[in-house]
Design a protein around this motif. Sequence first.
Motif, PDB file in Angstrom:
ATOM      1  N   GLN A  23     -22.771 -16.545 -10.951  1.00 26.10           N
ATOM      2  CA  GLN A  23     -22.965 -18.152 -11.592  1.00 26.10           C
ATOM      3  C   GLN A  23     -21.896 -18.764 -12.355  1.00 26.10           C
ATOM      4  N   PHE A  24     -21.492 -18.011 -13.162  1.00 31.73           N
ATOM      5  CA  PHE A  24     -20.446 -18.372 -13.673  1.00 31.73           C
ATOM      6  C   PHE A  24     -18.936 -18.505 -13.005  1.00 31.73           C
ATOM      7  N   VAL A  25     -18.858 -18.043 -11.684  1.00 28.59           N
ATOM      8  CA  VAL A  25     -17.784 -18.189 -10.995  1.00 28.59           C
ATOM      9  C   VAL A  25     -18.254 -19.716 -10.233  1.00 28.59           C
ATOM     10  N   LYS A  26     -19.055 -19.803  -9.919  1.00 36.05           N
ATOM     11  CA  LYS A  26     -19.822 -20.829  -8.805  1.00 36.05           C
ATOM     12  C   LYS A  26     -19.287 -22.587 -10.133  1.00 36.05           C
ATOM     13  N   ALA A  27     -19.691 -21.614 -11.101  1.00 39.05           N
ATOM     14  CA  ALA A  27     -19.066 -23.339 -11.696  1.00 39.05           C
ATOM     15  C   ALA A  27     -17.855 -23.981 -12.275  1.00 39.05           C
ATOM     16  N   ALA A  28     -17.147 -22.279 -13.019  1.00 33.78           N
ATOM     17  CA  ALA A  28     -15.826 -22.450 -13.094  1.00 33.78           C
ATOM     18  C   ALA A  28     -14.390 -22.720 -11.903  1.00 33.78           C
ATOM     19  N   THR A  29     -15.137 -23.003  -9.786  1.00 32.21           N
ATOM     20  CA  THR A  29     -14.938 -23.371  -9.045  1.00 32.21           C
ATOM     21  C   THR A  29     -14.837 -24.036  -8.359  1.00 32.21           C
ATOM     22  N   ALA A  30     -16.304 -24.848  -9.056  1.00 33.42           N
ATOM     23  CA  ALA A  30     -16.257 -25.977  -8.645  1.00 33.42           C
ATOM     24  C   ALA A  30     -16.210 -27.572  -8.047  1.00 33.42           C
TER      25      ALA A  30
END
Length: 321
Positions: free
Chosen positions: A314-321
Amino acid sequence: MRLLAPALVTAAVLLSACGTTETPTSTPTESAGGPVTVTDARGKEVKLDAPAKKVVTLEWAETETIASLGVMPVGVADAAGYKTWDASVPLAADVKDVGKRNEPSVDSIVALDPDLVIMAKGRDETLANQLEKYVPVVVTQASDASRNLDRLREDTKLIARAIGKSAEGDKLLSELDTALADGKKAVEAKGATGTPFVMADGWLEGSTVNIRPFGKGSLVSDAAEAVGLKNAWTGEVDPQWGLGATDVEGLTALTDPKTVLFYSASEDDVFTTGLAANPVWQRLPFVVSKKVVKLEPGTWTFGGPKSVVHVAEQFVKAATA
């Protein structure tokens, strides 16, 4: 609802010294179902006649971990709470509830005739002594803000060895390492390495929203930093869980407009209901820039390897959105 981290109940727990756990390895006797000996977080040698098959777990991370390894516990503490807060590994319908995490029922545990009870360090030590009159007890470290990912690996290997699942434990940890490595590559590819974040949960007390930041060394922070993000919270945190305390005014110290706020609320969402109309909240950089991310319900921030993967994704998804 104010949901405390496991063992974050008294000041004595916060100040307790961290124990050491011997990193276990698989042995022929374990794989053959023979006697098993492990050294737990108390430094205590626990001898089992055979790998445990009927297990009671008294903390949600341990419940998640044993179920991840293919052994469904016969009893758990606060089964309803687990189903709400930790969706990584579902419980079977016939798993028995043995009471609260901070006050399980010894009678209910003993009635299940388990081979082993697994509990977290920092709970009432007299409980372990009381249970050991009837059943072997293994105590995990549960958290250590100086080395939480390594601590997680040791706890996982300890549990795996006690239940005869060392190979499965190694596979579970390999999947964790792969997920973190893949997440880091994705963040790097997006040019998002070093993205500042703050992670928190909170609860309403009267008309005040109390906020609990997850500082550097918390399990969530270690997972986020492993994929390349940077924890922006620099306030004081406790040495076991890496958790702090503040209010909405305290969040004004976070001035970097790139900061992303992640928060957990599997039940009452005080960040929405308690802060939405607050003028201080409305002016915070991450609120203005709409960089506020609510973790999915059932994301347990003090969990086992599968929970850590779920958090990191979830952190990766938000950071790469």
